[in-house]
Motif scaffolding. Structure first.
Motif, PDB file in Angstrom:
ATOM      1  N   VAL A 163       0.851  -1.186   0.000  1.00 33.44           N
ATOM      2  CA  VAL A 163       0.000   0.000   0.000  1.00 33.44           C
ATOM      3  C   VAL A 163       0.894   1.245   0.000  1.00 33.44           C
ATOM      4  CG1 VAL A 163      -1.929   1.174   1.118  1.00 33.44           C
ATOM      5  CG2 VAL A 163      -1.665  -1.305   1.404  1.00 33.44           C
ATOM      6  N   PRO A 164       0.891   1.992  -1.104  1.00 32.53           N
ATOM      7  CA  PRO A 164       1.719   3.207  -1.149  1.00 32.53           C
ATOM      8  C   PRO A 164       1.117   4.291  -0.249  1.00 32.53           C
ATOM      9  CG  PRO A 164       0.343   3.070  -3.097  1.00 32.53           C
ATOM     10  CD  PRO A 164       0.123   1.793  -2.336  1.00 32.53           C
ATOM     11  N   PRO A 165       1.926   5.264   0.141  1.00 28.06           N
ATOM     12  CA  PRO A 165       1.386   6.386   0.911  1.00 28.06           C
ATOM     13  C   PRO A 165       0.295   7.098   0.112  1.00 28.06           C
ATOM     14  CG  PRO A 165       3.786   6.472   0.847  1.00 28.06           C
ATOM     15  CD  PRO A 165       3.355   5.405  -0.118  1.00 28.06           C
ATOM     16  N   SER A 166      -0.734   7.538   0.797  1.00 33.89           N
ATOM     17  CA  SER A 166      -1.855   8.199   0.128  1.00 33.89           C
ATOM     18  C   SER A 166      -1.581   9.668  -0.164  1.00 33.89           C
ATOM     19  CB  SER A 166      -3.104   8.091   0.996  1.00 33.89           C
ATOM     20  OG  SER A 166      -2.933   8.848   2.194  1.00 33.89           O
ATOM     21  N   GLY A 167      -0.569  10.217   0.493  1.00 33.31           N
ATOM     22  CA  GLY A 167      -0.317  11.652   0.368  1.00 33.31           C
ATOM     23  C   GLY A 167      -0.851  12.421   1.557  1.00 33.31           C
ATOM     24  N   THR A 168      -1.733  11.797   2.323  1.00 36.84           N
ATOM     25  CA  THR A 168      -2.228  12.365   3.572  1.00 36.84           C
ATOM     26  C   THR A 168      -1.591  11.590   4.709  1.00 36.84           C
ATOM     27  OG1 THR A 168      -4.354  12.971   2.599  1.00 36.84           O
ATOM     28  CG2 THR A 168      -4.274  12.782   4.992  1.00 36.84           C
ATOM     29  N   VAL A 169      -1.053  12.300   5.690  1.00 39.69           N
ATOM     30  CA  VAL A 169      -0.434  11.640   6.830  1.00 39.69           C
ATOM     31  C   VAL A 169      -1.229  11.983   8.083  1.00 39.69           C
ATOM     32  CG1 VAL A 169       1.656  11.428   8.228  1.00 39.69           C
ATOM     33  CG2 VAL A 169       1.837  11.731   5.743  1.00 39.69           C
ATOM     34  N   ALA A 170      -1.713  10.946   8.768  1.00 40.53           N
ATOM     35  CA  ALA A 170      -2.392  11.146  10.051  1.00 40.53           C
ATOM     36  C   ALA A 170      -1.319  11.396  11.107  1.00 40.53           C
ATOM     37  CB  ALA A 170      -3.234   9.936  10.411  1.00 40.53           C
ATOM     38  N   ARG A 171      -1.484  12.446  11.859  1.00 45.50           N
ATOM     39  CA  ARG A 171      -0.508  12.802  12.885  1.00 45.50           C
ATOM     40  C   ARG A 171      -1.228  13.109  14.184  1.00 45.50           C
ATOM     41  NH1 ARG A 171       4.326  12.932  10.568  1.00 45.50           N
ATOM     42  NH2 ARG A 171       4.597  13.718   8.459  1.00 45.50           N
ATOM     43  N   VAL A 172      -0.491  12.983  15.276  1.00 47.33           N
ATOM     44  CA  VAL A 172      -1.037  13.317  16.583  1.00 47.33           C
ATOM     45  C   VAL A 172      -0.209  14.446  17.177  1.00 47.33           C
ATOM     46  CG1 VAL A 172       0.312  11.519  17.751  1.00 47.33           C
ATOM     47  CG2 VAL A 172      -1.736  12.422  18.846  1.00 47.33           C
ATOM     48  N   ALA A 173      -0.902  15.422  17.712  1.00 44.25           N
ATOM     49  CA  ALA A 173      -0.223  16.510  18.410  1.00 44.25           C
ATOM     50  C   ALA A 173       0.292  15.969  19.744  1.00 44.25           C
ATOM     51  CB  ALA A 173      -1.182  17.668  18.644  1.00 44.25           C
ATOM     52  N   THR A 174       1.481  16.395  20.127  1.00 46.53           N
ATOM     53  CA  THR A 174       2.035  15.985  21.412  1.00 46.53           C
ATOM     54  C   THR A 174       2.571  17.195  22.146  1.00 46.53           C
ATOM     55  OG1 THR A 174       4.213  15.531  20.462  1.00 46.53           O
ATOM     56  CG2 THR A 174       2.685  13.674  20.601  1.00 46.53           C
TER      57      THR A 174
END
Length: 115
Positions: free
Chosen positions: A24-35
Motif C-alpha cells: 500500500v503506497p502512501p496516500s499523500g495524507t499523513v495522520a498525525r497526533v499533536a504531542t
C-alpha cells in the motif's frame, strides 16, 4: 477491501512464504497526533519528559469497505482518547511480525494491530 495508507512510507504485508501479499503506497495524507512534552524529572542532568497526546489530524471519516493504516503512535493516541474505530489499524512492528532485510532494515510486517 480498500486500504488507505496514512503514513509517509510504503506498507508491505509479508506472507508466510516471504512474498508481499499486500503493498500500500502512501496516500499523500499523513495522520498525525499533536504531542506536548513536559519535564518530569532529570537523570544525571538529562531531562526526562512526559508526553501527552493531543488531537489526531488527518484521519478521514469512516467509509464503507475501507481500512485506514496509521502509525502506532497515532493508534495509541486514538486508544488513549477512547476512540472506537474498527476501520483503523497500524502495522505490527513487534519482533513477531516485523520482517527485515539482510541489513536490518524493515521491509514489511506480517500483520496489523488494532485499537
Amino acid at each position: 477491501m480498500k486500504f488507505i495508507n496514512l503514513t509517509p512510507h510504503v506498507l508491505n504485508v509479508i506472507g508466510d512464504d516471504g512474498s508481499v501479499v499486500l503493498s500500500v503506497p502512501p496516500s499523500g495524507t499523513v495522520a498525525r497526533v499533536a504531542t506536548q512534552q513536559t519535564v518530569a524529572t532529570q537523570l544525571d542532568g538529562i531531562d526526562v519528559v512526559r508526553t501527552v497526546f493531543g488531537d489526531v489530524d488527518g484521519l478521514p471519516a469512516p467509509q464503507p469497505d475501507t481500512v485506514y493504516v496509521v502509525s502506532t503512535l497515532v493508534l495509541q493516541a486514538l486508544r488513549h482518547a477512547g476512540v472506537d474505530r474498527s476501520d483503523v489499524v497500524a502495522p505490527d512492528t513487534s519482533p513477531a511480525s516485523v520482517v527485515r532485510n539482510a541489513d536490518g532494515q524493515v521491509v514489511g510486517v506480517k500483520r496489523f494491530q488494532v485499537l
